[in-house]
Design an enzyme around this catalytic site. Structure first.
Site, short mmCIF file in Angstrom:
data_model
loop_
_atom_site.label_atom_id
_atom_site.label_comp_id
_atom_site.label_asym_id
_atom_site.label_seq_id
_atom_site.Cartn_x
_atom_site.Cartn_y
_atom_site.Cartn_z
N LYS A 1 -5.96 9.33 8.76
CA LYS A 1 -4.72 9.29 7.86
C LYS A 1 -4.21 7.86 6.59
O LYS A 1 -4.01 8.03 5.71
CB LYS A 1 -3.43 10.14 8.77
CG LYS A 1 -2.15 10.25 8.33
CD LYS A 1 -1.42 10.23 9.21
CE LYS A 1 -0.88 9.56 9.89
NZ LYS A 1 -0.79 10.23 11.53
N THR B 1 -5.87 5.71 5.86
CA THR B 1 -7.38 5.23 4.89
C THR B 1 -6.56 6.31 3.87
O THR B 1 -6.93 5.45 2.36
CB THR B 1 -8.30 6.17 5.52
OG1 THR B 1 -9.14 5.04 6.40
CG2 THR B 1 -10.09 5.37 4.59
N ARG C 1 2.78 1.18 9.34
CA ARG C 1 3.26 0.35 10.01
C ARG C 1 2.02 -0.89 10.73
O ARG C 1 0.96 -0.96 9.97
CB ARG C 1 3.19 1.03 11.87
CG ARG C 1 4.49 2.61 11.36
CD ARG C 1 4.00 3.06 12.66
NE ARG C 1 3.12 3.90 12.50
CZ ARG C 1 2.56 5.10 13.95
NH1 ARG C 1 3.26 5.29 14.99
NH2 ARG C 1 1.29 5.44 13.51
N LYS D 1 -8.89 2.74 20.24
CA LYS D 1 -7.91 3.61 18.86
C LYS D 1 -8.88 2.82 17.28
O LYS D 1 -9.00 3.20 16.90
CB LYS D 1 -6.94 4.19 18.19
CG LYS D 1 -6.38 4.63 17.37
CD LYS D 1 -4.74 5.33 17.57
CE LYS D 1 -4.63 6.13 16.01
NZ LYS D 1 -4.77 4.83 14.95
N ALA E 1 4.70 7.01 17.89
CA ALA E 1 5.20 8.95 17.86
C ALA E 1 5.45 9.32 18.13
O ALA E 1 4.94 10.70 18.05
CB ALA E 1 4.18 8.43 16.64
N PHE F 1 0.91 10.66 13.72
CA PHE F 1 0.12 12.18 14.46
C PHE F 1 0.12 13.10 13.24
O PHE F 1 0.22 12.42 12.54
CB PHE F 1 0.40 11.98 16.30
CG PHE F 1 0.49 11.19 16.88
CD1 PHE F 1 -0.51 10.37 17.54
CD2 PHE F 1 1.57 10.91 17.42
CE1 PHE F 1 -0.39 9.43 18.11
CE2 PHE F 1 1.03 9.68 19.77
CZ PHE F 1 0.23 9.11 19.45
N PHE G 1 -16.53 13.51 5.12
CA PHE G 1 -17.37 13.10 5.58
C PHE G 1 -19.11 13.26 5.32
O PHE G 1 -18.92 14.64 4.43
CB PHE G 1 -17.35 13.24 7.13
CG PHE G 1 -16.66 12.34 8.45
CD1 PHE G 1 -16.91 11.77 8.79
CD2 PHE G 1 -15.46 12.57 7.77
CE1 PHE G 1 -15.98 10.77 10.06
CE2 PHE G 1 -14.15 11.74 8.64
CZ PHE G 1 -15.02 10.93 9.20
N TRP H 1 -12.73 6.64 0.92
CA TRP H 1 -13.28 5.43 1.65
C TRP H 1 -14.93 4.80 1.28
O TRP H 1 -14.96 3.84 1.84
CB TRP H 1 -13.39 6.45 2.97
CG TRP H 1 -14.28 5.84 4.36
CD1 TRP H 1 -13.46 5.14 5.40
CD2 TRP H 1 -15.84 5.21 5.25
NE1 TRP H 1 -14.73 4.33 6.28
CE2 TRP H 1 -16.34 4.97 5.56
CE3 TRP H 1 -17.41 5.49 3.93
CZ2 TRP H 1 -17.50 4.37 6.52
CZ3 TRP H 1 -17.78 5.52 4.82
CH2 TRP H 1 -18.82 5.13 5.81
#
Length: 556
Positions: free
Chosen positions: A71, A73, A94, A105, A273, A301, A381, A409
């Protein structure tokens, strides 16, 4: 491809004054923190008041899985792509908590060629905002205990103190503690505990406050506990609101940094969140809207938690409205929602992708309930197949939306140009009439039921009589118009984290309710919610160190 930290370290950063100049911010209106980061001064904030707003784009996602969605990225990639096609765009995200950085994470600066930099500082101490929140929160805890020690003039019931302490690390040993041991000089023994700093109500207040005056008012409204006659005791009663505001004087000002492609990024605040609303600060969002044609922001999230709170809490309280929403999905995460084990996600499986699309579909439906136009970003991906991608695109088209393959990415802004063009096209159409899911005047129980049924797909809500009486009491005390902040597992629409996809025919049990009077919402805890995480068996901290050159290694 290089690691995120190696890519970030190799980036050519512009002096922060040049980033401010791109947004027409005079250098004297920035408070520099070194060469590559700064805070917007109060003079800068004051000068923005009469400017028109740009367009606000929310980036949200499907329900998170260990497979990853990307998200942040995508938020950064979209911001860079909007600038690449000639739009004046800023990113609003954030700040990173040290807990996830040293836990499992990782950081919160994006990844690959779509990152916010300086990545190392942003994921560690940054401009000290989190330390200020921690200090302000713990000052109040110390002053509550001190008031009791020196005679307890407010007649506080030591059994009903609600204000715990915080630290910005994952430390399960601190979840439940006993304070005041060691004799008379150390106060009265009592049970307490620690939460992680991002779960502090002070953090939520910092991110919802409009200015220093509003900040102190909200801090003063915090309820720290109850007297023996069950009446509430506020931070203002304790007299801590002024000193807490002083500690947060600079922390409330938005932080300005840049992306890898030298585009402006506002990184400010970091409320949890779940127990809070999970969005960056109102002040940074509003400043970015005054300084940019497009502002790309995100919510924590999946859309059932982050987007719902962004709309029903942040937009409601800040008086802003989104012009479009992007829902991020990956083929891998959709397969996981379709029943594929993590170890098998690299194997092509069109049927599992289609089954997992039910999760994406419900998120699309939910965002549309707020009359916000939606586009889906398929975060690419290398293991994805053309056929699997086509399955998602056909499914999303059947719901009246577009799904766009994005390679930001690996390719930076070039990989998100199509997404940027789709977002611009949506926002240039007639703006829909953004609507909230429930009215302020509705009862708390009705608000809870609407979110559970409309957003989660639940058949009902289980609320015992004791909790109902508490909600009715708060309504009688004048808090009835506050929004509800639903706290549940992020992994499922239900309260069962193992129930993936788009479950139905389930009830949402309400275990506890908490009044965050300063932040301006009630927290509705459904199922088991952890406000102090623990470290995994092999925390990321084991791999983080300084190399022989003094550079940080292992941060991701």
């Amino acid at each position: 491809m290089q690691s995120d930290i190696d890519i970030a370290r190799a980036a050519t950063l512009k002096p922060i004054a040049q980033i401010g100049e791109h947004l027409s911010i005079p250098a004297e209106q920035l408070i520099p923190f070194g060469h590559d980061k700064a805070k917007l001064s109060q003079d800068c904030m004051d000068a923005l008041a009469d400017r028109p707003n740009g367009k606000l784009i929310l980036v949200t996602a499907i329900s998170p899985t260990p497979a990853g969605e990307g998200k942040t990225t995508t938020t950064v990639g979209l911001g860079d792509a909007l600038n690449a096609i000639g739009k004046k765009a800023s990113v609003c995200i954030r700040e990173a908590s040290l807990g996830p950085c040293f836990g499992v994470k990782g950081g919160a600066a994006g990844g690959g060629m779509a990152q916010v930099v300086p990545m190392e500082e942003m994921n560690l101490h940054f401009t000290g905002d989190f330390h200020a929140v921690t200090a302000a929160h713990n000052l109040l805890a110390a002053m509550v205990d001190n008031h009791i020690y020196w005679g307890n003039d407010l007649d506080i019931d030591v059994r009903r103190i609600k204000w715990r302490r915080v630290v910005d690390l994952n430390d399960r040993s601190l979840r439940q503690i006993t304070t005041g041991l060691g004799g008379v000089a150390n106060g009265f023994p009592s049970e307490s505990g620690f939460d992680i700093t991002v779960a502090s109500e002070v953090m939520a207040i910092l991110c919802l406050a409009e200015n220093h005056k509003d900040l102190q008012r909200r801090l003063g409204d915090i309820i720290v506990g109850y007297r023996r006659d069950r009446t509430p005791v506020s931070c203002r009663d304790i007299g801590a609101d002024g000193a807490m505001t002083v500690l947060l004087k600079q922390a409330i000002l938005p932080n300005l940094v840049q992306t890898l492609e030298n585009n402006p990024a506002f990184v400010h605040g970091g409320p949890f969140a779940n127990i809070a609303h999970g969005c960056n600060s109102v002040l940074s969002t509003k400043a970015a809207l005054k300084l940019s044609d497009y502002v790309v922001t995100e919510a924590g999230f999946g859309a059932d938690l982050g987007a719902e709170k962004f709309f029903n809490i942040k937009c409601r309280k800040a008086g802003v409205a989104p012009d479009a929403a992007v829902i991020v999905a990956t083929i891998r995460a959709l397969k996981m929602n379709g029943g594929v084990a993590k170890a098998d996600l690299g194997t092509p499986d069109e049927d599992a992708v289609l089954a997992g699309c039910a999760n994406l579909g419900r998120h699309i439906e939910n965002v549309k309930k707020f009359d916000v136009p939606v586009v889906v970003a398929i975060n690419h991906f290398t293991s994805d197949t053309v056929e699997e991608t086509a399955v998602v695109q056909r499914y999303v088209e059947s719901m009246g939306c577009k799904a766009i393959l994005c390679t930001h990415w690996a390719d930076g802004s070039k990989g998100a140009v199509a997404l940027a063009e789709a977002v611009v096209a949506m926002t240039e159409q007639e703006k829909p009439q953004f609507k909230l899911l429930y009215r302020d005047s509705m009862s708390f129980v009705t608000k809870i039921e609407i979110v559970a049924k409309e957003i989660y797909g639940a058949k009902g809500v289980l609320i015992n009589q004791k909790i109902r009486q508490q909600l009715e009491q708060w309504e009688a005390e004048g808090y009835g118009e506050l929004p509800v902040c639903m706290a549940k597992t992020q992994y499922s629409f239900s309260t069962d984290p193992t129930l993936l996809g788009a479950p139905s025919d389930f009830d949402v049990p309400v275990r506890e309710v908490r009044l965050s009077a300063g932040a301006g919402f009630i927290v509705v805890i459904c199922g088991e919610i952890m406000t102090m995480p623990g470290l995994p068996r092999k925390p990321a901290a084991l791999s983080i160190h300084l190399n022989e050159k003094g550079d940080i290694e292992g941060l991701f």
